[in-house]
Design a protein around this motif. Structure first.
Motif, PDB file in Angstrom:
ATOM      1  N   ILE A 150       0.628  -1.113   0.049  1.00  0.00           N
ATOM      2  CA  ILE A 150      -0.116  -0.095   0.073  1.00  0.00           C
ATOM      3  C   ILE A 150       0.934   1.211  -0.064  1.00  0.00           C
ATOM      4  N   CYS A 151       1.653   1.320   0.948  1.00  0.00           N
ATOM      5  CA  CYS A 151       2.943   2.780   1.185  1.00  0.00           C
ATOM      6  C   CYS A 151       3.415   2.502  -0.412  1.00  0.00           C
ATOM      7  N   HIS A 152       3.878   1.614  -1.098  1.00  0.00           N
ATOM      8  CA  HIS A 152       4.337   1.690  -2.275  1.00  0.00           C
ATOM      9  C   HIS A 152       3.776   2.285  -3.353  1.00  0.00           C
ATOM     10  N   ILE A 153       2.312   1.840  -3.267  1.00  0.00           N
ATOM     11  CA  ILE A 153       1.377   2.467  -4.378  1.00  0.00           C
ATOM     12  C   ILE A 153       1.168   4.010  -4.312  1.00  0.00           C
ATOM     13  N   TRP A 154       1.163   4.362  -3.005  1.00  0.00           N
ATOM     14  CA  TRP A 154       0.912   5.788  -2.633  1.00  0.00           C
ATOM     15  C   TRP A 154       2.097   6.724  -2.683  1.00  0.00           C
ATOM     16  N   ARG A 155       3.258   5.976  -2.451  1.00  0.00           N
ATOM     17  CA  ARG A 155       4.547   6.792  -2.572  1.00  0.00           C
ATOM     18  C   ARG A 155       5.269   6.539  -3.965  1.00  0.00           C
ATOM     19  N   ALA A 156       4.836   5.775  -4.855  1.00  0.00           N
ATOM     20  CA  ALA A 156       5.587   5.523  -6.042  1.00  0.00           C
ATOM     21  C   ALA A 156       5.524   6.834  -7.003  1.00  0.00           C
ATOM     22  N   PRO A 157       4.472   7.587  -7.108  1.00  0.00           N
ATOM     23  CA  PRO A 157       4.590   8.735  -8.006  1.00  0.00           C
ATOM     24  C   PRO A 157       5.520   9.601  -7.618  1.00  0.00           C
ATOM     25  N   ALA A 158       5.487  10.141  -6.110  1.00  0.00           N
ATOM     26  CA  ALA A 158       6.577  10.884  -5.707  1.00  0.00           C
ATOM     27  C   ALA A 158       7.836  10.354  -6.010  1.00  0.00           C
ATOM     28  N   GLN A 159       8.147   9.010  -5.693  1.00  0.00           N
ATOM     29  CA  GLN A 159       9.576   8.401  -5.594  1.00  0.00           C
ATOM     30  C   GLN A 159      10.063   8.660  -7.173  1.00  0.00           C
TER      31      GLN A 159
END
Lengths: 183, 183
Positions: A150-159
């Motif tokens: 979940i964290c990755h789905i939400w952070r991926a665009p910013a990363q």
């Protein structure tokens, strides 16, 4: 976007697969644990972890793999097994050409609960709510793997934006190499 | 007996292949280093380490693989990369059904120099003498990998007897499982 999260460990390696995009309801595609016997040799246990992760990758064909970042400072007694299992997870993903992202435990907690110091139960409760499950996934390693995904789905665009900016900066900089240590 | 020694590391992973039996002159079959770029992502670096070790195993077909045992207490900054590279080495060997032995740095030093606190140069000098080389192998990681292989050839018979004794003791003990932590 389908993300396979890995909470690495030699005794229990949590695996969770989540589908979704930021701002839309998420869906759990699978959750489980790869277990190895503490009686077996470390090398044999790593082979079991590899086989388990390969089965998950084969079945779920994720777009990315998110692995918990291991710190050497904490849990000196178990950190070696955790580091070894995370190496196997990263290797399996990168060998398939999948992007591998590392998130720290506090990044994961902050992403799903709003607090980087949330407890196991809080993380389990939020994962249950976000994925509309009937009960928190057990054991905690499985819930943590879902939280990572979940964290990755939400952070991926910013990363992704950060990474692009770094690449542009590197391309624009003069080609001077400064000495660097082992990373 | 042909032993492939691995001095694990992400930046430089030393590899050394030694043939021989205890009490007879030893022969070096090969020595080298698998290098990965510090600019690459960790996951990519592990793929390069795996590919390199696989090439060595394929070419030299050792009877056993000896890997330096990594301690989490030392070199906190680099211990994660070392643990990850050693996991890949153990995985590659165990996947092929090869026995994997771990030796601590002081066991290796004691085996080749007589002192567990010998320096890099002393180890390099003894490796050079024992394998009748013209000069100490460079870099030190390569010499250390050869020292590991030598240590394993000399220690393997004793380790094997200990392991057999443990298996006999376990077979003879009543089947009571005591609680145990994560190893």
């Amino acid at each position: 976007m389908r993300v396979l999260g890995v909470d690495p460990g030699l005794t229990r390696c949590g695996i969770g697969v989540v589908e979704g995009v930021p701002g839309r309801p998420l869906r759990m595609a699978g959750v489980g644990v790869v277990r190895t016997s503490a009686d077996a040799e470390t090398a044999e246990r790593l082979v079991v972890v590899e086989r388990g992760i390969e089965e998950w990758l084969e079945e779920h064909r994720p777009d990315a793999v998110a692995v918990e970042r291991v710190f050497s400072q904490h849990n000196v007694r178990t950190v070696m097994g955790t580091a070894q299992a995370s190496a196997v997870a990263m290797l399996c993903a990168a060998r398939r050409g999948l992007p591998v992202a590392l998130h720290t435990p506090s990044e994961v907690k902050a992403a799903v609960t709003g607090s980087g110091r949330a407890g196991k139960e809080q993380v389990g409760a939020m994962v249950t709510r976000l994925l509309r499950l009937d009960a928190p996934p057990k054991p905690a390693d499985a819930a943590d793997a879902l939280a990572l995904a979940i964290c990755h789905i939400w952070r991926a665009p910013a990363q992704h934006r950060l990474q692009q900016a770094r690449l542009r900066a590197r391309a624009a900089a003069p080609a001077v190499r400064t000495p660097r240590g082992t990373r």
